[in-house]
Design an enzyme around this catalytic site. Sequence first.
Site, PDB file in Angstrom:
ATOM      1  N   SER A  66     -95.844 -62.066 -55.841  1.00 14.86           N
ATOM      2  CA  SER A  66     -95.216 -62.244 -57.144  1.00 14.86           C
ATOM      3  C   SER A  66     -96.135 -62.899 -58.176  1.00 14.86           C
ATOM      4  CB  SER A  66     -93.936 -63.041 -56.925  1.00 14.86           C
ATOM      5  OG  SER A  66     -93.199 -63.157 -58.099  1.00 14.86           O
ATOM      6  N   ASP A 280     -94.925 -59.050 -59.718  1.00 10.50           N
ATOM      7  CA  ASP A 280     -94.306 -57.932 -58.999  1.00 10.50           C
ATOM      8  C   ASP A 280     -93.139 -57.327 -59.792  1.00 10.50           C
ATOM      9  OD1 ASP A 280     -92.630 -60.099 -58.543  1.00 10.50           O
ATOM     10  OD2 ASP A 280     -92.166 -59.546 -56.472  1.00 10.50           O
ATOM     11  N   GLU A 372     -81.717 -66.411 -63.509  1.00 14.95           N
ATOM     12  CA  GLU A 372     -82.379 -67.701 -63.456  1.00 14.95           C
ATOM     13  C   GLU A 372     -83.091 -67.869 -64.790  1.00 14.95           C
ATOM     14  OE1 GLU A 372     -83.579 -69.010 -59.083  1.00 14.95           O
ATOM     15  OE2 GLU A 372     -84.806 -67.337 -59.750  1.00 14.95           O
ATOM     16  N   THR A 504     -91.356 -72.974 -52.627  1.00 16.70           N
ATOM     17  CA  THR A 504     -92.535 -72.099 -52.597  1.00 16.70           C
ATOM     18  C   THR A 504     -93.861 -72.862 -52.674  1.00 16.70           C
ATOM     19  OG1 THR A 504     -92.639 -71.836 -54.991  1.00 16.70           O
ATOM     20  CG2 THR A 504     -91.243 -70.274 -53.807  1.00 16.70           C
ATOM     21  N   ARG A 509     -90.041 -80.765 -57.625  1.00 14.24           N
ATOM     22  CA  ARG A 509     -89.948 -80.379 -59.030  1.00 14.24           C
ATOM     23  C   ARG A 509     -88.985 -81.294 -59.767  1.00 14.24           C
ATOM     24  NH1 ARG A 509     -93.028 -76.071 -59.239  1.00 14.24           N
ATOM     25  NH2 ARG A 509     -92.852 -74.463 -57.631  1.00 14.24           N
TER      26      ARG A 509
HETATM   27  C1  16G Z   1     -88.835 -67.673 -55.768  1.00 14.73           C
HETATM   28  C2  16G Z   1     -87.487 -67.070 -55.996  1.00 14.73           C
HETATM   29  C3  16G Z   1     -86.975 -67.452 -57.358  1.00 14.73           C
HETATM   30  C4  16G Z   1     -86.970 -68.949 -57.510  1.00 14.73           C
HETATM   31  C5  16G Z   1     -88.311 -69.533 -57.180  1.00 14.73           C
HETATM   32  C6  16G Z   1     -88.196 -71.035 -57.102  1.00 14.73           C
HETATM   33  C7  16G Z   1     -86.646 -64.929 -55.227  1.00 14.73           C
HETATM   34  C8  16G Z   1     -86.871 -63.466 -55.226  1.00 14.73           C
HETATM   35  N1  16G Z   1     -87.546 -65.623 -55.913  1.00 14.73           N
HETATM   36  O1  16G Z   1     -89.773 -67.152 -56.657  1.00 14.73           O
HETATM   37  O2  16G Z   1     -85.679 -66.952 -57.473  1.00 14.73           O
HETATM   38  O3  16G Z   1     -86.628 -69.311 -58.815  1.00 14.73           O
HETATM   39  O4  16G Z   1     -88.740 -69.066 -55.923  1.00 14.73           O
HETATM   40  O5  16G Z   1     -89.408 -71.583 -56.720  1.00 14.73           O
HETATM   41  O6  16G Z   1     -85.722 -65.457 -54.638  1.00 14.73           O
HETATM   42  P1  16G Z   1     -89.494 -73.092 -56.321  1.00 14.73           P
HETATM   43  O7  16G Z   1     -88.574 -73.326 -55.161  1.00 14.73           O
HETATM   44  O8  16G Z   1     -90.929 -73.301 -56.015  1.00 14.73           O
HETATM   45  O9  16G Z   1     -89.065 -73.879 -57.530  1.00 14.73           O
HETATM   46 MG    MG Z   2     -91.577 -61.955 -58.790  1.00 13.80          MG
END
Ligand code: 16G
Ligand code: MG
Length: 546
Positions: A66, A280, A372, A504, A509
């Site tokens: 992504s 993506d 979101e 991620t 945060r």
């Molecule tokens: C991922 C999620 C997105 C979310 C983000 C939060 C999917 C397809 N994508 O990119 O929805 O906003 O993670 O990231 O579910 P974070 O947990 O690092 O804040």
């Molecule tokens: Mg994406």
Amino acid sequence: MMSQFQEVLKQSGLHPKPAGLVLQYGTAGFRTNAKQLDHIMFRMGLLATLRSRKTKATIGVMVTASHNPEEDNGVKLIDPMGEMVTPTWEGYATQLANAEQEDLLTALKDVIEKEAIDMSQEADVFVGKDTRSSSASLSQAVMDGVSALGGHSKDYGLVTTPQLHYMVCCQNTKGKYGDATVEGYYSKLYQAFIQLTKSVSNRTDDQKHLSVDGANGIGALKVREMEAHLKKELQISLFNDGSKGKLNHQCGADFVKVQQKPPTGVEMNPGERCCSFDGDADRIVYYFIDSEGQFHLLDGDKIATLISTFLKELLTQAGLDLKMGAVQTAYANGSSTRYLEDTMQVIVRCTKTGVKHLHHAAQEFDIGVYFEANGHGTVLFSKAAEEIIQHLAEDANINDERKRAARMLQNTINVINQTVGDAIADMLLIEAILAIKGMTIQQWDSIYSDLPNRQLKVKVADRRVIDTADAERRAVSPAGLQDAIDSLVKKYRKARSFVRPSGTEDVVRVYAEAETQESADDLAHKVSLAVYRLAGGVGGEPKQLL
Ligand code: 16G
Ligand code: MG
């Protein structure tokens, strides 16, 4: 069956797991430096084959990271109706990913046993990839895993994530959702778009023009492919098309949203509509600069508001009483929530971060609009709602206004990708709505004013010490953190703040909003300090923003 396991054993030796490496299936699949992912991909090929046998349906595997940097990669699993794979199987994914080389067969057999999988069933897996240089060999590793377990894979090559979700859904609904080809995808979307906009007369070239930042990724390639179909009803200037710039580097939806500034590489004139995709193409944000050169961002919340307004008007015109709701996360700007609830009288739900949570909540409504703030979102129509709308559109005994509204609702259903957020589909819907309503991007922007906000990250020794409740709006541990946040928030007008461990990245945060940018920045900083002190911060103390 014996020979399948022997084949797995043999093939897995070609995709060995580095001993001791532990990775988690995160919010949106595995995601890390591409060098660590070969064994993960092979094993996800195995798992997708099992999932296909279990569901007796085609499963999707998308190789992408992504909006992450080019060096990273990742993988997302797609369930039969095009939705994200179910949580129990995310658990299996983590188990398989982390089994040491000699334990792989045991881990595999464990899933087969727990799920009582009939290994003689056919298995079909659709595979797609983004434009990263590592994606070609990693998607091959997925297909090696599929064939090792006796499954069939179909390689869609370079596609956006939402395109692969669409393919899986088409395949498993036997074409009811559309043709499971890239051509089928374009023709479904552009036909609906042309139908929606054809009644709008006298649009100038300026009104038809849109600048698109393709983030130097797959979205750019696909916009190019689709452009010809749009018959000049939408005139796209494509920037960051991947011909020179680096993927997601200083461009793309995530950069624009987090930095709250324009991407590099895009020519912007005052008042012109621009949008950015992510790497993506499952996220989109809009923006423009005004005549004073000031930047205005129209994020997922503004998009949700525009779409909800449009749908609500159509429902009224069609004389339909369907239950519509909007789904957001804690990141939604407070102004958007207030506008949706108070002015538009729409039901608003708040869920945890991550598309699967929003998607799930949106299924509770006849029409569920979920977005979101970062620009990932779509609209879900229940089966019943789709049927009611279709009947009305075909009803010979209703007046023209109702019929027109019902047909517009039908075309809206067709232009939207209901399987997952889709930058291309969302872009077409937004462009159609602006055309139909005769609205400029400035008018759209002024529907409500965002509260100034700030997002920060704090590094801590172990982010799991932070536990949240109430859709991530309150921290229940460590002790004292929520009290500290509460007393800080009280010091500012119209303020709100929350913290959550990222799904991620290895950070906590922090989000804060308040009446002025200065207050939002100050609050975010003070909350970061509280996190640092109470949740085991590492490195230097968070510094005051300049
Ligand atoms: C991922 C999620 C997105 C979310 C983000 C939060 C999917 C397809 N994508 O990119 O929805 O906003 O993670 O990231 O579910 P974070 O947990 O690092 O804040
Ligand atoms: Mg994406």
